[in-house]
Design a protein around this motif. Sequence first.
Motif, PDB file in Angstrom:
ATOM      1  N   PRO A  19       0.807  -1.218   0.000  1.00 21.77           N
ATOM      2  CA  PRO A  19       0.000   0.000   0.000  1.00 21.77           C
ATOM      3  C   PRO A  19       0.846   1.277   0.000  1.00 21.77           C
ATOM      4  N   GLN A  20       1.850   1.330   0.844  1.00 22.30           N
ATOM      5  CA  GLN A  20       2.637   2.563   0.939  1.00 22.30           C
ATOM      6  C   GLN A  20       3.511   2.780  -0.288  1.00 22.30           C
ATOM      7  N   ARG A  21       4.044   1.715  -0.871  1.00 19.89           N
ATOM      8  CA  ARG A  21       4.879   1.883  -2.066  1.00 19.89           C
ATOM      9  C   ARG A  21       4.027   2.173  -3.295  1.00 19.89           C
ATOM     10  N   LEU A  22       2.823   1.641  -3.322  1.00 21.72           N
ATOM     11  CA  LEU A  22       1.898   1.989  -4.394  1.00 21.72           C
ATOM     12  C   LEU A  22       1.467   3.446  -4.255  1.00 21.72           C
ATOM     13  N   ALA A  23       1.210   3.889  -3.029  1.00 25.03           N
ATOM     14  CA  ALA A  23       0.846   5.296  -2.798  1.00 25.03           C
ATOM     15  C   ALA A  23       1.974   6.221  -3.222  1.00 25.03           C
ATOM     16  N   GLU A  24       3.212   5.814  -2.990  1.00 26.56           N
ATOM     17  CA  GLU A  24       4.358   6.632  -3.384  1.00 26.56           C
ATOM     18  C   GLU A  24       4.390   6.838  -4.893  1.00 26.56           C
ATOM     19  N   ARG A  25       4.067   5.803  -5.640  1.00 26.02           N
ATOM     20  CA  ARG A  25       4.127   5.878  -7.097  1.00 26.02           C
ATOM     21  C   ARG A  25       2.854   6.454  -7.713  1.00 26.02           C
ATOM     22  N   ALA A  26       1.705   6.114  -7.164  1.00 25.97           N
ATOM     23  CA  ALA A  26       0.437   6.428  -7.823  1.00 25.97           C
ATOM     24  C   ALA A  26      -0.425   7.432  -7.075  1.00 25.97           C
ATOM     25  N   GLY A  27      -0.083   7.735  -5.827  1.00 20.09           N
ATOM     26  CA  GLY A  27      -0.908   8.616  -5.017  1.00 20.09           C
ATOM     27  C   GLY A  27      -1.750   7.822  -4.029  1.00 20.09           C
ATOM     28  N   SER A  28      -2.069   8.450  -2.912  1.00 23.74           N
ATOM     29  CA  SER A  28      -2.753   7.732  -1.844  1.00 23.74           C
ATOM     30  C   SER A  28      -4.182   7.338  -2.204  1.00 23.74           C
ATOM     31  N   GLY A  29      -4.867   8.185  -2.979  1.00 24.42           N
ATOM     32  CA  GLY A  29      -6.238   7.847  -3.356  1.00 24.42           C
ATOM     33  C   GLY A  29      -6.300   6.609  -4.218  1.00 24.42           C
ATOM     34  N   ARG A  30      -5.409   6.521  -5.187  1.00 23.01           N
ATOM     35  CA  ARG A  30      -5.383   5.335  -6.040  1.00 23.01           C
ATOM     36  C   ARG A  30      -4.950   4.106  -5.263  1.00 23.01           C
ATOM     37  N   ALA A  31      -4.026   4.260  -4.330  1.00 21.62           N
ATOM     38  CA  ALA A  31      -3.609   3.120  -3.519  1.00 21.62           C
ATOM     39  C   ALA A  31      -4.770   2.598  -2.684  1.00 21.62           C
ATOM     40  N   ARG A  32      -5.562   3.503  -2.105  1.00 22.68           N
ATOM     41  CA  ARG A  32      -6.736   3.060  -1.338  1.00 22.68           C
ATOM     42  C   ARG A  32      -7.710   2.299  -2.225  1.00 22.68           C
ATOM     43  N   GLU A  33      -7.985   2.848  -3.396  1.00 24.36           N
ATOM     44  CA  GLU A  33      -8.893   2.181  -4.333  1.00 24.36           C
ATOM     45  C   GLU A  33      -8.376   0.797  -4.692  1.00 24.36           C
ATOM     46  N   PHE A  34      -7.103   0.730  -5.063  1.00 21.01           N
ATOM     47  CA  PHE A  34      -6.488  -0.515  -5.522  1.00 21.01           C
ATOM     48  C   PHE A  34      -6.596  -1.598  -4.461  1.00 21.01           C
ATOM     49  N   VAL A  35      -6.274  -1.235  -3.213  1.00 18.10           N
ATOM     50  CA  VAL A  35      -6.257  -2.227  -2.134  1.00 18.10           C
ATOM     51  C   VAL A  35      -7.662  -2.551  -1.654  1.00 18.10           C
ATOM     52  N   MET A  36      -8.490  -1.544  -1.467  1.00 17.39           N
ATOM     53  CA  MET A  36      -9.810  -1.784  -0.881  1.00 17.39           C
ATOM     54  C   MET A  36     -10.747  -2.534  -1.814  1.00 17.39           C
ATOM     55  N   THR A  37     -10.668  -2.266  -3.124  1.00 15.29           N
ATOM     56  CA  THR A  37     -11.538  -2.990  -4.054  1.00 15.29           C
ATOM     57  C   THR A  37     -11.044  -4.400  -4.305  1.00 15.29           C
ATOM     58  N   GLY A  38      -9.729  -4.613  -4.241  1.00 13.39           N
ATOM     59  CA  GLY A  38      -9.184  -5.921  -4.576  1.00 13.39           C
ATOM     60  C   GLY A  38      -9.316  -6.248  -6.048  1.00 13.39           C
ATOM     61  N   ASP A  39      -9.539  -5.231  -6.872  1.00 14.68           N
ATOM     62  CA  ASP A  39      -9.700  -5.452  -8.312  1.00 14.68           C
ATOM     63  C   ASP A  39      -8.347  -5.698  -8.977  1.00 14.68           C
ATOM     64  N   LEU A  40      -8.407  -6.191 -10.220  1.00 11.72           N
ATOM     65  CA  LEU A  40      -7.220  -6.354 -11.035  1.00 11.72           C
ATOM     66  C   LEU A  40      -7.096  -5.161 -11.979  1.00 11.72           C
ATOM     67  N   TYR A  41      -5.884  -4.693 -12.168  1.00  8.73           N
ATOM     68  CA  TYR A  41      -5.621  -3.528 -13.003  1.00  8.73           C
ATOM     69  C   TYR A  41      -4.634  -3.908 -14.094  1.00  8.73           C
ATOM     70  N   ASP A  42      -4.911  -3.459 -15.325  1.00  7.56           N
ATOM     71  CA  ASP A  42      -4.069  -3.870 -16.448  1.00  7.56           C
ATOM     72  C   ASP A  42      -2.811  -3.024 -16.536  1.00  7.56           C
ATOM     73  N   ALA A  43      -1.907  -3.464 -17.389  1.00  6.46           N
ATOM     74  CA  ALA A  43      -0.614  -2.803 -17.515  1.00  6.46           C
ATOM     75  C   ALA A  43      -0.761  -1.362 -17.981  1.00  6.46           C
ATOM     76  N   ALA A  44      -1.701  -1.104 -18.894  1.00  4.73           N
ATOM     77  CA  ALA A  44      -1.884   0.255 -19.399  1.00  4.73           C
ATOM     78  C   ALA A  44      -2.295   1.208 -18.285  1.00  4.73           C
ATOM     79  N   THR A  45      -3.185   0.757 -17.410  1.00  3.12           N
ATOM     80  CA  THR A  45      -3.595   1.587 -16.280  1.00  3.12           C
ATOM     81  C   THR A  45      -2.434   1.827 -15.334  1.00  3.12           C
ATOM     82  N   MET A  46      -1.664   0.781 -15.075  1.00  2.00           N
ATOM     83  CA  MET A  46      -0.513   0.921 -14.177  1.00  2.00           C
ATOM     84  C   MET A  46       0.535   1.868 -14.764  1.00  2.00           C
ATOM     85  N   ALA A  47       0.680   1.857 -16.076  1.00  2.00           N
ATOM     86  CA  ALA A  47       1.612   2.794 -16.713  1.00  2.00           C
ATOM     87  C   ALA A  47       1.073   4.217 -16.623  1.00  2.00           C
TER      88      ALA A  47
END
Length: 264
Positions: free
Chosen positions: A150-178
């Motif tokens: 969570p904290q390293r994802l927040a560092e790269r993508a921002g805290s709001g996106r890190a919360r979304e990513f972790v709390m939803t448990g969804d899968l995200y594609d490479a294009a979105t991650m880029a």
Amino acid sequence: MSDTKATRLTRETTDAGAEVATLTLANPPLNLFDRSMLDALVEDLAELSANPPRAVLLRAEGKLVSGGVDVHVFDGLTIEQGAELWRTLFAQIIHPLEALPCPVVFAAHGLTLTAAFEMALACDIILAAPKAKFGLVETVVGLTPSMGGPQRLAERAGSGRAREFVMTGDLYDAATMAEWGVVNAIHEDVDAAAKDLTNRLAQGPTRAHAATKQIIEAWRSGGVAHADSVTPEVSGALFDTADLRGAVRSFLEVGPGKATYTGR
């Protein structure tokens, strides 16, 4: 459980004489982070820390990078045992990986879940194939990612996106991650691209790369002011390296881009 080691650590030398290490997750069929995988990673990272190469490539074999952690690892743990598990994984996997004094590249060719993605986030550069997908899906067992995701994802993508990513448990594609700045680049042949990049970085000024990591780590822990405070000593030490002295002479004598480096 198979007696075959769950990882494979190899070393080779580039045409320019730079040593590169490749750490491969090799725990078929899903490259699960079971006890054998965790033990193998601890052993491999201890070896890399004791004898660092000039660059490291972290990759996986099989259809996916990893299906995540074997849930048996969590079964029946007490509060104290759970906390000790995470302390051990930080101390013996995540922090040694981040502390390697050389560039570390992660290649994601397919599905990359939980602990594998947390390891990727501890690397310097993440490359992905177009079909790669990423997820921190610990919510399916009532847990939050606890190897630094969570904290390293927040560092790269921002805290709001890190919360979304972790709390939803969804899968995200490479294009979105880029797009989010988590994945550095997407390549059709990600293994080849990652190997080329790792070799290129290995042939560069290794001590300067290590200094870059130190300065960024100072920023991570204390912000710009702290990074500024450590930079003079960290960067100043490079003037005592053969690589800097040789590159300066090369620049003055034949121009930029002609220097070769030995890592010293």
